[in-house]
Design a protein around this motif. Structure first.
Motif, PDB file in Angstrom:
ATOM      1  N   ALA A 126     -18.508  50.477  65.828  1.00 22.84           N
ATOM      2  CA  ALA A 126     -18.750  49.081  65.451  1.00 22.84           C
ATOM      3  C   ALA A 126     -17.728  48.124  66.066  1.00 22.84           C
ATOM      4  N   ASN A 127     -16.540  48.612  66.363  1.00 24.50           N
ATOM      5  CA  ASN A 127     -15.463  47.739  66.853  1.00 24.50           C
ATOM      6  C   ASN A 127     -15.119  47.960  68.318  1.00 24.50           C
ATOM      7  N   ASN A 128     -15.985  48.640  69.038  1.00 23.16           N
ATOM      8  CA  ASN A 128     -15.720  48.860  70.454  1.00 23.16           C
ATOM      9  C   ASN A 128     -15.637  47.505  71.173  1.00 23.16           C
ATOM     10  N   PRO A 129     -14.533  47.261  71.881  1.00 27.87           N
ATOM     11  CA  PRO A 129     -14.386  45.972  72.575  1.00 27.87           C
ATOM     12  C   PRO A 129     -15.473  45.782  73.640  1.00 27.87           C
ATOM     13  N   PRO A 130     -15.903  44.560  73.835  1.00 25.61           N
ATOM     14  CA  PRO A 130     -16.917  44.289  74.869  1.00 25.61           C
ATOM     15  C   PRO A 130     -16.443  44.792  76.228  1.00 25.61           C
ATOM     16  N   GLY A 131     -17.351  45.428  76.931  1.00 31.29           N
ATOM     17  CA  GLY A 131     -17.059  45.899  78.277  1.00 31.29           C
ATOM     18  C   GLY A 131     -16.295  47.206  78.355  1.00 31.29           C
ATOM     19  N   VAL A 132     -15.910  47.783  77.206  1.00 32.91           N
ATOM     20  CA  VAL A 132     -15.200  49.060  77.213  1.00 32.91           C
ATOM     21  C   VAL A 132     -16.227  50.168  77.025  1.00 32.91           C
ATOM     22  N   PHE A 133     -16.195  51.142  77.921  1.00 29.57           N
ATOM     23  CA  PHE A 133     -17.190  52.212  77.911  1.00 29.57           C
ATOM     24  C   PHE A 133     -17.046  53.096  76.675  1.00 29.57           C
ATOM     25  N   ILE A 134     -18.145  53.246  75.959  1.00 24.05           N
ATOM     26  CA  ILE A 134     -18.209  54.185  74.843  1.00 24.05           C
ATOM     27  C   ILE A 134     -19.428  55.096  74.987  1.00 24.05           C
ATOM     28  N   GLY A 135     -20.234  54.841  76.006  1.00 24.25           N
ATOM     29  CA  GLY A 135     -21.440  55.635  76.192  1.00 24.25           C
ATOM     30  C   GLY A 135     -22.496  55.237  75.171  1.00 24.25           C
ATOM     31  N   ASN A 136     -23.355  56.175  74.844  1.00 25.41           N
ATOM     32  CA  ASN A 136     -24.367  55.974  73.807  1.00 25.41           C
ATOM     33  C   ASN A 136     -24.060  56.978  72.702  1.00 25.41           C
ATOM     34  N   PRO A 137     -23.326  56.557  71.665  1.00 22.54           N
ATOM     35  CA  PRO A 137     -22.922  57.490  70.621  1.00 22.54           C
ATOM     36  C   PRO A 137     -24.100  58.145  69.901  1.00 22.54           C
ATOM     37  N   ARG A 138     -25.216  57.441  69.808  1.00 25.07           N
ATOM     38  CA  ARG A 138     -26.381  58.054  69.152  1.00 25.07           C
ATOM     39  C   ARG A 138     -26.837  59.274  69.952  1.00 25.07           C
ATOM     40  N   VAL A 139     -26.970  59.114  71.251  1.00 25.11           N
ATOM     41  CA  VAL A 139     -27.373  60.230  72.105  1.00 25.11           C
ATOM     42  C   VAL A 139     -26.299  61.323  72.085  1.00 25.11           C
ATOM     43  N   HIS A 140     -25.057  60.923  72.112  1.00 23.44           N
ATOM     44  CA  HIS A 140     -23.950  61.880  72.078  1.00 23.44           C
ATOM     45  C   HIS A 140     -24.086  62.819  70.877  1.00 23.44           C
ATOM     46  N   TYR A 141     -24.259  62.250  69.688  1.00 23.15           N
ATOM     47  CA  TYR A 141     -24.345  63.094  68.486  1.00 23.15           C
ATOM     48  C   TYR A 141     -25.673  63.834  68.405  1.00 23.15           C
ATOM     49  N   GLN A 142     -26.730  63.236  68.921  1.00 22.71           N
ATOM     50  CA  GLN A 142     -28.027  63.910  68.981  1.00 22.71           C
ATOM     51  C   GLN A 142     -27.902  65.187  69.821  1.00 22.71           C
ATOM     52  N   HIS A 143     -27.252  65.078  70.965  1.00 19.90           N
ATOM     53  CA  HIS A 143     -27.077  66.241  71.840  1.00 19.90           C
ATOM     54  C   HIS A 143     -26.132  67.266  71.210  1.00 19.90           C
ATOM     55  N   LEU A 144     -25.028  66.782  70.629  1.00 23.77           N
ATOM     56  CA  LEU A 144     -24.100  67.710  69.978  1.00 23.77           C
ATOM     57  C   LEU A 144     -24.801  68.516  68.899  1.00 23.77           C
ATOM     58  N   ALA A 145     -25.539  67.836  68.051  1.00 22.18           N
ATOM     59  CA  ALA A 145     -26.189  68.507  66.927  1.00 22.18           C
ATOM     60  C   ALA A 145     -27.179  69.563  67.397  1.00 22.18           C
ATOM     61  N   ASP A 146     -27.882  69.274  68.452  1.00 19.85           N
ATOM     62  CA  ASP A 146     -28.917  70.191  68.923  1.00 19.85           C
ATOM     63  C   ASP A 146     -28.385  71.332  69.782  1.00 19.85           C
ATOM     64  N   ARG A 147     -27.172  71.183  70.284  1.00 19.62           N
ATOM     65  CA  ARG A 147     -26.693  72.169  71.262  1.00 19.62           C
ATOM     66  C   ARG A 147     -25.461  72.950  70.826  1.00 19.62           C
ATOM     67  N   VAL A 148     -24.962  72.690  69.631  1.00 14.87           N
ATOM     68  CA  VAL A 148     -23.755  73.377  69.182  1.00 14.87           C
ATOM     69  C   VAL A 148     -24.029  74.878  69.015  1.00 14.87           C
ATOM     70  N   ARG A 149     -23.059  75.666  69.404  1.00 12.06           N
ATOM     71  CA  ARG A 149     -23.169  77.132  69.320  1.00 12.06           C
ATOM     72  C   ARG A 149     -21.842  77.689  68.818  1.00 12.06           C
ATOM     73  N   GLY A 150     -21.826  78.972  68.544  1.00 11.87           N
ATOM     74  CA  GLY A 150     -20.574  79.645  68.229  1.00 11.87           C
ATOM     75  C   GLY A 150     -20.220  79.624  66.759  1.00 11.87           C
ATOM     76  N   GLU A 151     -18.932  79.797  66.536  1.00 13.43           N
ATOM     77  CA  GLU A 151     -18.396  79.904  65.189  1.00 13.43           C
ATOM     78  C   GLU A 151     -18.666  78.626  64.386  1.00 13.43           C
ATOM     79  N   ARG A 152     -19.144  78.780  63.178  1.00 18.84           N
ATOM     80  CA  ARG A 152     -19.443  77.687  62.256  1.00 18.84           C
ATOM     81  C   ARG A 152     -20.467  76.707  62.844  1.00 18.84           C
TER      82      ARG A 152
END
Length: 181
Positions: free
Chosen positions: A87-113
Motif C-alpha cells: 500500500a505504501n510503495n513509493p511511485p515509480g519504485v518497482f514492486i512487481g505484481n504482488p498478487r501474481v507473486h503470491y498466486q505463483h508462490l502458493a501454487d508452486r511451493v514444494r518441500g518441507e511444510r
C-alpha cells in the motif's frame, strides 16, 4: 534518493545488511532467522528496493515457527507488514505484481511444510487483494483462487498457533474500512 518511512510493522534494521545475513541461517530457520528476515526486509525497503524487501519478508513468513515464540509478541507474522509495503510503495519504485507473486508462490511451493507455506502465501495474496485490488491475476497461470474461508481453513489446519487470529483481524479491518468508504 528520497527518504522512505520505516515500515512500522517490521523491526528496525542495522545500517548495513546483505543476503549473507540470511544465508547464515540456512539450516536453522526458526525465530532468529525470522527476526533477521524481517529486519532485512526493512533494510531493503529503506534502500528503495521494494520488490526485494517483499521477498525478504516472505522468507520471514516461511520461517519455522509454532506461534509460541517470544518474537511474535512484538513482530507477529508479517501479513500486516506485507499489506503496508504494498500500500505504501513509493511511485515509480518497482514492486512487481504482488498478487501474481503470491498466486505463483502458493501454487508452486514444494518441500518441507509445503501446506503451511501454501496457505501463508494465499493469506498474503488475500491481503494484497484487499490493499491493492487493481493488481490483476496472471491470466496464463491456471489456478483456482481460494475464498477467504478456504484460506482461513488452510491456516487453521496448517498454520502456527494464533496465526489465523492475526490474519483474520487484518482482513476484518480491511472489510470494515471498505464499508465506511
Amino acid at each position: 534518493m528520497e527518504t522512505v518511512a520505516n515500515c512500522p510493522y517490521l523491526p528496525p534494521a542495522p545500517d548495513r545488511m546483505s543476503w549473507r545475513d540470511l544465508a547464515a541461517w540456512r539450516e536453522q530457520q526458526g525465530p532468529e532467522f525470522y527476526a533477521i528476515a524481517l529486519a532485512y526486509g526493512q533494510y531493503l525497503w529503506r534502500q528503495g528496493l521494494s520488490a526485494r524487501a517483499l521477498l525478504a519478508v516472505d522468507r520471514g513468513l516461511y520461517a519455522d515457527l509454532t506461534g509460541s515464540e517470544a518474537i511474535l509478541a512484538d513482530w507477529p507474522l508479517p501479513y500486516r507488514a506485507i499489506g503496508w509495503l504494498v500500500a505504501n510503495n513509493p511511485p515509480g519504485v518497482f514492486i512487481g505484481n504482488p498478487r501474481v507473486h503470491y498466486q505463483h508462490l502458493a501454487d508452486r511451493v514444494r518441500g518441507e511444510r509445503a501446506e503451511q507455506k501454501k496457505w501463508r502465501a494465499w493469506a498474503a495474496w488475500a491481503v494484497v487483494r484487499q490493499v491493492a485490488p487493481d493488481y490483476s491475476a496472471d491470466p496464463k497461470h491456471d489456478v483456482a483462487e481460494p475464498t477467504l474461508e478456504q484460506i482461513e481453513d488452510g491456516l487453521t489446519q496448517h498454520g502456527a498457533s494464533g496465526e489465523v487470529a492475526v490474519w483474520q483481524a487484518l482482513i476484518d479491518e480491511f472489510r470494515q474500512s471498505q464499508t465506511r468508504t
